[in-house]
Design an enzyme around this catalytic site. Structure first.
Site, PDB file in Angstrom:
ATOM      1  N   GLY A  52       0.832  -1.195   0.000  1.00 28.98           N
ATOM      2  CA  GLY A  52       0.000   0.000   0.000  1.00 28.98           C
ATOM      3  C   GLY A  52       0.863   1.241   0.000  1.00 28.98           C
ATOM      4  O   GLY A  52       2.055   1.160   0.295  1.00 28.98           O
ATOM      5  N   TYR A  85       4.201  -3.097   2.253  1.00 30.03           N
ATOM      6  CA  TYR A  85       3.641  -2.400   3.421  1.00 30.03           C
ATOM      7  C   TYR A  85       3.238  -3.425   4.486  1.00 30.03           C
ATOM      8  O   TYR A  85       3.363  -3.159   5.684  1.00 30.03           O
ATOM      9  CB  TYR A  85       2.439  -1.553   2.997  1.00 30.03           C
ATOM     10  CG  TYR A  85       1.756  -0.830   4.138  1.00 30.03           C
ATOM     11  CD1 TYR A  85       2.273   0.355   4.643  1.00 30.03           C
ATOM     12  CD2 TYR A  85       0.597  -1.346   4.711  1.00 30.03           C
ATOM     13  CE1 TYR A  85       1.661   1.013   5.708  1.00 30.03           C
ATOM     14  CE2 TYR A  85      -0.031  -0.702   5.772  1.00 30.03           C
ATOM     15  CZ  TYR A  85       0.509   0.479   6.273  1.00 30.03           C
ATOM     16  OH  TYR A  85      -0.106   1.122   7.314  1.00 30.03           O
ATOM     17  N   HIS A 171       7.643  -7.632  -4.086  1.00 27.43           N
ATOM     18  CA  HIS A 171       6.300  -8.052  -4.505  1.00 27.43           C
ATOM     19  C   HIS A 171       6.351  -9.420  -5.210  1.00 27.43           C
ATOM     20  O   HIS A 171       6.660  -9.476  -6.399  1.00 27.43           O
ATOM     21  CB  HIS A 171       5.699  -7.001  -5.453  1.00 27.43           C
ATOM     22  CG  HIS A 171       5.303  -5.744  -4.749  1.00 27.43           C
ATOM     23  ND1 HIS A 171       4.060  -5.557  -4.203  1.00 27.43           N
ATOM     24  CD2 HIS A 171       6.005  -4.626  -4.467  1.00 27.43           C
ATOM     25  CE1 HIS A 171       4.003  -4.366  -3.630  1.00 27.43           C
ATOM     26  NE2 HIS A 171       5.173  -3.773  -3.775  1.00 27.43           N
ATOM     27  N   GLU A 173       3.932 -11.119  -6.145  1.00 27.26           N
ATOM     28  CA  GLU A 173       2.787 -11.268  -7.044  1.00 27.26           C
ATOM     29  C   GLU A 173       3.032 -10.699  -8.438  1.00 27.26           C
ATOM     30  O   GLU A 173       2.258 -10.964  -9.338  1.00 27.26           O
ATOM     31  CB  GLU A 173       1.538 -10.613  -6.419  1.00 27.26           C
ATOM     32  CG  GLU A 173       1.523  -9.088  -6.388  1.00 27.26           C
ATOM     33  CD  GLU A 173       2.312  -8.468  -5.223  1.00 27.26           C
ATOM     34  OE1 GLU A 173       3.173  -9.157  -4.657  1.00 27.26           O
ATOM     35  OE2 GLU A 173       2.073  -7.286  -4.918  1.00 27.26           O
ATOM     36  N   LYS A 379     -10.351 -10.671 -14.401  1.00 25.94           N
ATOM     37  CA  LYS A 379     -10.357 -10.479 -15.855  1.00 25.94           C
ATOM     38  C   LYS A 379      -9.905 -11.710 -16.645  1.00 25.94           C
ATOM     39  O   LYS A 379     -10.542 -12.120 -17.600  1.00 25.94           O
ATOM     40  CB  LYS A 379      -9.426  -9.303 -16.165  1.00 25.94           C
ATOM     41  CG  LYS A 379      -9.481  -8.822 -17.567  1.00 25.94           C
ATOM     42  CD  LYS A 379     -10.680  -7.940 -17.692  1.00 25.94           C
ATOM     43  CE  LYS A 379     -10.700  -7.136 -18.944  1.00 25.94           C
ATOM     44  NZ  LYS A 379     -11.670  -6.036 -18.794  1.00 25.94           N
TER      45      LYS A 379
END
Ligand code: XMP
Length: 590
Positions: A52, A85, A171, A173, A379
């Site tokens: 974040g 974060y 990250h 991901e 999506k």
């Protein structure tokens, strides 16, 4: 379905990407607000705290229910993984040391693994990872060991295996973290012991049944956009209810690309949609936008114009009468971003304008006269379902296109200004949006005279200069002769952009380059000469879902062909290529 993994949204755009990546492993995951009470998370096997934009020291910054990581509450609670974060928050709440960063680090870094632990099982050697952060963990909390470091981040990962709490500063991901999937697998299967329970196409029969149940003997109408989501949702309803009971209205805003209305009309005819109509609202949109230059105001006005037009259609077509319900292509991330009734308003930055403020639509929602067949899907899962339903792959593989259309690719300004020459390049006083550490900023652009040697040059330059958030390279025109000129959204400029966009798209498609591209915005900026007041920016990017993106080089021969043709378009003085990754630059310029 109950999620085995819950992703707590600490305000990053990445929280959905995390949940999606977990689902890709075949494990059902959902997103929930960061402050969700620990007692509501007990049925999950694992909880992931997302990244974040905040600092743990900001007042009102996102936090979690401390019971989730407090010793007295464990061990029956789910295992916890903090990302970015999330790592800082865990360290902060458990008495570690979080250092406030000033500039931050955005982009690629290399992870040295000191200790594999469970989280890095099977991962050896130096690892490329993706970083996007300002603050850093400078001291791990008691009971935690450090698993790895990068050059600028001495604590890139921590763990307390006894408490089943893990954290990474990078990250996992995003696709640029090459070992990211393995890290998530290690957490989801190794630590949490999840079992595979998720396959989106396996849900089709159930979704159709739900549509029939919701509709009862009523008919469904859609405002369709020609995009993937509304088309797949529409097709599911067609299959569930038959063509006589499913109507589609396409609003032509005049802000669409060349040939768009015809393409959509044709696509729906092929799907067997017999009740499909085009509503021409070009004049309404252009009149409302006349003289406006501020990007957010443009978005707002377009949102309002959609409201007006949709109200008109609802009235004139009697869609508000009792035998109709509204169908929408809402997908899972939208239900959270827009504060849908599923879990309440999340903290994910609201970037897109949502049009569900139409009074008539609110009424339908309040009366629960709405069907959203895709509200549990991401999506790529929607595309999978679309393929299974036999929808034309050309439609399913179309690049995403923003709702406000070409309006946000046609930059406007009230100013006249000259570019400033510096040792690094020209500072062009056109403000474009960037997303550094997730906060959106409008800053000038730096223009180079030649392509740099390395792909990392643009990110390094932005990290170094700070006052810009985008790097472009000139491929046509003489910058020393260019000025920024006042410009608004006129029919002439929109036509100019539409023409240029079509030239670029056709060349990109014909060469096969388009297949390698996730999205290819073509942007008109008011930077040129008195005779030719605009320049064109080419922005092809690679991405997985738009949350992060890499700028890509257009092959030289193709670029030359594009430039040759684009330079002939009336009013175009220059052509630039955007070299900026996301972060720090967003995909769109506004
Ligand atoms: P950014 O520019 O934020 O874009 O990196 C990420 C993705 O979102 C799309 N986008 C929008 N889509 N309405 C939309 O429907 C909008 O206002 C909007 N702004 C950005 C963008 O095209 C990209 O795919």
């Amino acid at each position: 379905m109950r999620p085995q993994i819950t992703v707590l949204d600490a305000g990053g755009q990445y929280c959905h990407l995390i949940a999606r990546k977990v689902r890709e492993l075949g494990v059902y995951a959902e997103v929930a607000p960061s402050e969700t009470h620990a007692s509501e998370l007990l049925s999950a096997k694992g909880v992931i705290i997302s990244g974040g934009p905040s600092s743990v020291y900001d007042s009102g910054s996102p936090t979690i229910d401390r019971a989730l990581i407090a010793q007295e509450f464990r061990p029956e609670s789910p295992a916890v993984l903090g990302i970015c974060y999330g790592q800082q928050l865990i360290a902060y709440l458990l008495g570690g040391n979080v250092q406030k960063g000033l500039k931050g680090e955005y982009g690629l870094a290399h992870l040295e693994i000191a200790h594999q632990g469970t989280l890095f099982a099977g991962i050896t050697g130096r690892q490329q990872v993706w970083m996007s952060h300002r603050d850093l963990v400078a001291g791990a909390p008691d009971g935690f060991s450090v698993l790895g470091s990068t050059e600028t981040c001495s604590i890139a990962s921590i763990e307390n295996p006894a408490e089943r709490i893990f954290a990474v500063q990078f990250h996992p991901e995003v696709v640029h973290t090459l070992c990211g999937r393995q890290v998530l697998e290690n957490f989801v299967f190794g630590v949490c012991g999840c079992e595979k329970d998720w396959d989106p196409t396996g849900q089709i029969a159930l979704v159709e049944e739900q549509i029939r149940e919701t509709a009862g003997d009523r008919r469904v109408f859609f405002f369709v956009s020609g995009g993937v989501d509304s088309t797949v949702a529409y097709t599911l309803c067609l299959k569930a209810l038959g063509p006589d009971r499913v109507h589609g209205v396409y609003v032509d805003t005049g802000l669409m690309r060349e040939g768009e209305t015809e393409f959509v009309r044709d696509a729906f005819a092929k799907l067997g949609a017999t009740a499909f109509q085009v509503h021409d609202a070009k004049a309404t949109f252009l009149d409302a936008l006349a003289g406006v230059t501020d990007p957010e105001k443009k978005r707002h006005i377009i949102g309002e114009a959609f409201v007006t037009v949709q109200e008109q259609v609802l009235e004139s077509e009697h869609f508000l009468s009792g035998d109709w319900i509204l169908g929408q292509g809402t997908i899972y991330p939208d239900t959270i971003e827009s504060g849908g009734d599923k879990i309440g308003k999340g903290k994910a930055e609201v970037i897109k304008t949502h049009h569900n403020r139409v009074a008539g639509i609110q009424k339908l929602i309040a009366e629960q006269r709405i069907v959203e067949p895709l509200s549990s899907f991401y999506k790529d899962e929607v595309r999978e379902i679309g393929r299974e339903l036999g929808i034309d792959p050309a439609l399913l593989s179309r690049h995403p296109f923003p709702g406000p259309g070409l309006a946000i690719r046609c930059l406007c300004t009230t100013e006249t200004a000259a570019p400033q020459t510096t040792a690094d390049g020209w500072i062009v006083p056109i403000k474009s949006v960037g997303v550094q550490g997730d906060s959106r900023t409008y800053r000038p652009v730096i223009a180079l005279e030649a392509f740099p040697e390395s792909d990392e040059f643009a990110a390094d330059l932005i990290n170094r200069i700070g006052e810009v958030n985008r790097v472009v390279v000139r491929v046509h025109g003489d910058i020393s002769q260019f000025r920024v000129y006042p410009a608004t959204l006129t029919a002439t400029r929109l036509d100019r952009l539409r023409r240029v966009d079509a030239i670029v798209r056709n060349a990109s498609l014909a060469s096969g380059f388009d297949d390698t591209v996730w999205q290819f915005p073509v942007v008109l900026i008011p930077f040129g000469t008195p005779d030719k007041p605009d320049s064109v920016v080419l922005r092809p990017i690679h991405s997985v879902d738009g949350m992060t993106a890499n700028a890509i080089r257009i092959p030289d021969a193709l670029l030359s062909r594009m430039v040759e043709e684009v330079a002939l378009v009336e009013g175009v003085a220059g052509v630039f290529c955007d070299l900026t990754n996301k972060p720090p630059g967003t995909i769109e310029w506004e």
